[in-house]
Design a protein around this motif. Structure first.
Motif, short mmCIF file in Angstrom:
data_model
loop_
_atom_site.label_atom_id
_atom_site.label_comp_id
_atom_site.label_asym_id
_atom_site.label_seq_id
_atom_site.Cartn_x
_atom_site.Cartn_y
_atom_site.Cartn_z
N LEU A 195 32.63 -24.10 -23.23
CA LEU A 195 31.19 -24.30 -23.40
C LEU A 195 30.81 -25.74 -23.12
CD1 LEU A 195 28.37 -23.36 -24.34
CD2 LEU A 195 29.10 -23.89 -26.68
N VAL A 196 31.53 -26.69 -23.71
CA VAL A 196 31.22 -28.11 -23.53
C VAL A 196 31.36 -28.50 -22.06
CG1 VAL A 196 31.98 -30.46 -24.07
CG2 VAL A 196 31.82 -28.74 -25.89
N SER A 197 32.41 -28.04 -21.41
CA SER A 197 32.62 -28.35 -20.01
C SER A 197 31.49 -27.80 -19.14
CB SER A 197 33.96 -27.77 -19.54
OG SER A 197 34.18 -28.02 -18.18
N THR A 198 31.08 -26.56 -19.41
CA THR A 198 30.01 -25.94 -18.64
C THR A 198 28.70 -26.68 -18.83
OG1 THR A 198 31.07 -23.78 -18.81
CG2 THR A 198 28.73 -23.80 -18.26
N LEU A 199 28.40 -27.07 -20.05
CA LEU A 199 27.16 -27.80 -20.32
C LEU A 199 27.13 -29.13 -19.57
CD1 LEU A 199 26.69 -27.15 -24.15
CD2 LEU A 199 25.32 -26.20 -22.27
N PHE A 200 28.23 -29.85 -19.63
CA PHE A 200 28.28 -31.14 -18.93
C PHE A 200 28.07 -30.96 -17.43
CE2 PHE A 200 30.54 -34.32 -16.48
CZ PHE A 200 29.95 -35.49 -16.93
N LYS A 201 28.73 -29.97 -16.86
CA LYS A 201 28.63 -29.74 -15.42
C LYS A 201 27.21 -29.34 -15.01
CE LYS A 201 33.47 -28.37 -14.84
NZ LYS A 201 34.40 -27.22 -14.60
N SER A 202 26.45 -28.75 -15.95
CA SER A 202 25.08 -28.34 -15.63
C SER A 202 24.07 -29.46 -15.84
CB SER A 202 24.69 -27.13 -16.49
OG SER A 202 24.57 -27.49 -17.86
N GLY A 203 24.55 -30.65 -16.23
CA GLY A 203 23.66 -31.79 -16.38
C GLY A 203 23.16 -32.05 -17.78
N VAL A 204 23.69 -31.31 -18.76
CA VAL A 204 23.30 -31.52 -20.16
C VAL A 204 24.08 -32.68 -20.75
CG1 VAL A 204 23.29 -30.46 -22.46
CG2 VAL A 204 22.70 -29.08 -20.45
N GLU A 205 23.40 -33.56 -21.50
CA GLU A 205 24.09 -34.60 -22.26
C GLU A 205 24.67 -33.96 -23.52
OE1 GLU A 205 22.35 -38.68 -22.61
OE2 GLU A 205 20.54 -37.64 -21.90
N VAL A 206 25.96 -34.15 -23.76
CA VAL A 206 26.63 -33.47 -24.86
C VAL A 206 27.29 -34.48 -25.79
CG1 VAL A 206 28.31 -31.70 -25.50
CG2 VAL A 206 27.12 -31.54 -23.31
N ARG A 207 27.10 -34.27 -27.08
CA ARG A 207 27.85 -34.99 -28.12
C ARG A 207 28.54 -33.93 -28.97
NH1 ARG A 207 26.40 -38.01 -24.92
NH2 ARG A 207 25.22 -39.95 -25.11
N VAL A 208 29.77 -34.19 -29.35
CA VAL A 208 30.56 -33.19 -30.09
C VAL A 208 30.89 -33.71 -31.49
CG1 VAL A 208 32.69 -31.84 -30.14
CG2 VAL A 208 31.55 -32.31 -27.95
N ILE A 209 30.71 -32.84 -32.47
CA ILE A 209 31.13 -33.10 -33.85
C ILE A 209 32.18 -32.07 -34.21
CG2 ILE A 209 30.42 -33.08 -36.28
CD1 ILE A 209 27.62 -33.92 -35.39
N LEU A 210 33.29 -32.53 -34.80
CA LEU A 210 34.33 -31.62 -35.27
C LEU A 210 34.49 -31.76 -36.77
CD1 LEU A 210 35.58 -33.06 -32.39
CD2 LEU A 210 37.16 -31.15 -32.72
N THR A 211 34.53 -30.63 -37.47
CA THR A 211 34.87 -30.70 -38.88
C THR A 211 36.37 -30.98 -39.02
OG1 THR A 211 35.37 -28.34 -39.04
CG2 THR A 211 33.08 -29.01 -39.42
N LYS A 212 36.80 -31.30 -40.23
CA LYS A 212 38.21 -31.56 -40.46
C LYS A 212 39.05 -30.35 -40.10
CE LYS A 212 41.47 -33.08 -44.03
NZ LYS A 212 41.63 -33.49 -45.46
N SER A 213 38.57 -29.15 -40.45
CA SER A 213 39.33 -27.93 -40.14
C SER A 213 39.36 -27.65 -38.65
CB SER A 213 38.71 -26.74 -40.89
OG SER A 213 38.79 -26.92 -42.28
N ALA A 214 38.30 -28.00 -37.94
CA ALA A 214 38.25 -27.75 -36.50
C ALA A 214 39.35 -28.49 -35.77
CB ALA A 214 36.89 -28.14 -35.94
N GLN A 215 39.73 -29.66 -36.30
CA GLN A 215 40.75 -30.47 -35.63
C GLN A 215 42.13 -29.84 -35.71
OE1 GLN A 215 40.20 -34.87 -36.51
NE2 GLN A 215 38.57 -34.00 -37.80
N GLU A 216 42.30 -28.80 -36.54
CA GLU A 216 43.55 -28.06 -36.58
C GLU A 216 43.68 -27.13 -35.36
OE1 GLU A 216 45.91 -28.52 -38.90
OE2 GLU A 216 44.63 -30.09 -39.79
N PHE A 217 42.55 -26.90 -34.67
CA PHE A 217 42.55 -25.96 -33.53
C PHE A 217 42.33 -26.67 -32.20
CE2 PHE A 217 41.26 -23.59 -37.29
CZ PHE A 217 42.06 -22.46 -37.22
#
Length: 413
Positions: A35-57
């Motif tokens: 999803l993040v890759s597709t958004l960037f390629k389409s010209g969207v500015e993206v910032r990502v936030i990860l929870t502590k649990s997300a970093q396990e994946f």
């Protein structure tokens, strides 16, 4: 359908496209990389936030690489290097926040206004729309408490929920709770960036036809056209994302009916007419975007005809004029929109069709332009209505075209 005093209305300037993708702790987090890759390629500015649990994946480094920007975790939350609190900066920066996967834990926090990490604080510090893509085990998703939190959160007009799918989950359970696919989430994001979260079709029922009808000579041969139904699909997606109840009457297609849309598959013009007339009474807006065949074989063979038995001159018969019949039957409170796919001069025949078939508006689109019309992901058109408005829409995606049409119809210009 509202009219405008200005017959030369212009399409609005493109909106800002700044999206925060917030990732919760679940196995579906790996899908968010796409999803993040597709958004960037389409010209969207993206910032990502990860929870502590997300970093396990998934790792912050992976998401930083895909978004071309630092990915934020709770470690950055209270660091003094920022002149203003990070959650305030991010909340004010975003045009849209997407939470995927949305876990039961984060859902509960948002439903009760709790803020104990960067993700939840950023949501509370923002005023933009929030798109929620839940993902969890079927039993977890169907718990009374989880469903209560889900319904409660969606009563807030800021929050938009994308339905979970059903299938084989990571826990080997087959059932509901599967996160929507990245492509589906991306389409919803594009819609929300266009509408800025408005649900201006809420409470409306939209009836849409899509695709090219097929008029069979025998079980393997038919008269048809190159329509793929992508324009009708875009219309269904746009109407759904704007809050409408959507019925999509479609011919055989390579795409799936979006979650939340009632899909009815038909093949021939006769079948399409039967369903469209049956559903017309409850529709507030009917959009006839299907490419209906003009003729059909006069006779149908239930068995495949040998090549030597094919007639040199094929007897033909007319098919029903569906849009004309809809025009005769629609009530004053209902709006009927037609399409006119043309080569050369597209305006004159479209304006004539608008009057002759008692339409409220018509979309005249060229099929002899590069990357436009049948089979293309893009389209261009001129909108005309019975009040005399005429608006040219330059080449854009069919989803954008659908939103521009609904803007035109509901008087957003």
């Amino acid at each position: 359908m509202q009219s405008s005093a200005n017959p030369k209305s212009q399409i609005p300037n493109p909106q800002s496209r700044r999206v925060i993708v917030a990732i919760g702790g679940g196995i579906a987090a790996y899908k968010v990389c796409e999803l993040v890759s597709t958004l960037f390629k389409s010209g969207v500015e993206v910032r990502v936030i990860l929870t502590k649990s997300a970093q396990e994946f998934v790792t912050p480094l992976t998401l930083a690489t895909l978004s071309r920007h630092q990915a934020y975790t709770d470690d950055y939350f209270c660091q003094p290097i920022y002149f203003r609190p990070l959650h305030i900066e991010l909340g004010e920066w975003a045009d849209l926040i997407v939470i995927a996967p949305l876990t039961a834990n984060t859902l509960a926090k948002l439903a009760y206004g709790m803020a104990d990490n960067l993700l939840t604080n950023t949501v509370l510090a923002s005023t933009c729309p929030v798109l929620l893509a839940p993902a969890m085990n079927t039993d977890m998703w169907e718990q009374v408490a989880v469903q209560r939190n889900w319904r409660q959160l969606l009563t807030d007009k800021r929050f938009h929920g994308i339905e979970t799918g059903s299938g084989l989950l990571a826990c080997d359970r087959i059932g509901a709770g599967r996160m929507a696919e990245p492509a589906e989430i991306c389409v919803y994001i594009q819609s929300l960036l266009h509408t800025q979260g408005k649900r201006d079709l809420a409470g409306k029922q939209i009836l849409i036809s899509a695709g090219g009808t097929q008029e069979y000579l025998d079980p393997v041969r038919f008269i048809g056209n190159p329509s793929t139904g992508k324009m009708g699909l875009g219309l269904a997606q746009a109407a759904l994302h704007r809050g409408a109840k959507v019925i999509l009457v479609h011919c055989p297609a390579s795409w799936d009916v979006p979650l939340g849309v009632e899909g009815i598959e038909v093949v021939s013009a006769d079948q399409m007419q039967h369903v469209m007339l049956e559903r017309l009474a409850n529709a507030d807006i009917t959009v006839m975007s299907a490419a209906v065949a003009d003729i059909k074989p006069q006779e149908y063979s239930t068995e495949k005809l040998p090549k030597r038995s094919l007639p040199e001159n094929l007897p033909l018969a007319p098919v029903p004029d569906i849009v004309a019949e809809l025009g005769k039957r629609k009530q004053p409170h209902q709006s009927l929109i037609g399409f006119a796919a043309q080569t050369g001069d597209i305006i004159t025949p479209a304006r004539e069709k608008l009057q002759r078939k008692q339409l409220d508006a018509i979309v005249a689109n060229p099929i002899d332009k590069t990357d436009s019309g049948f089979g293309s992901d893009n389209n261009q058109a001129v909108f005309l209505d019975k009040q005399g408005r005429e608006v040219e829409i330059p080449a854009c995606s069919k989803l954008e075209m659908a939103h521009y049409l609904f803007d035109f119809l509901v008087g957003n210009w």
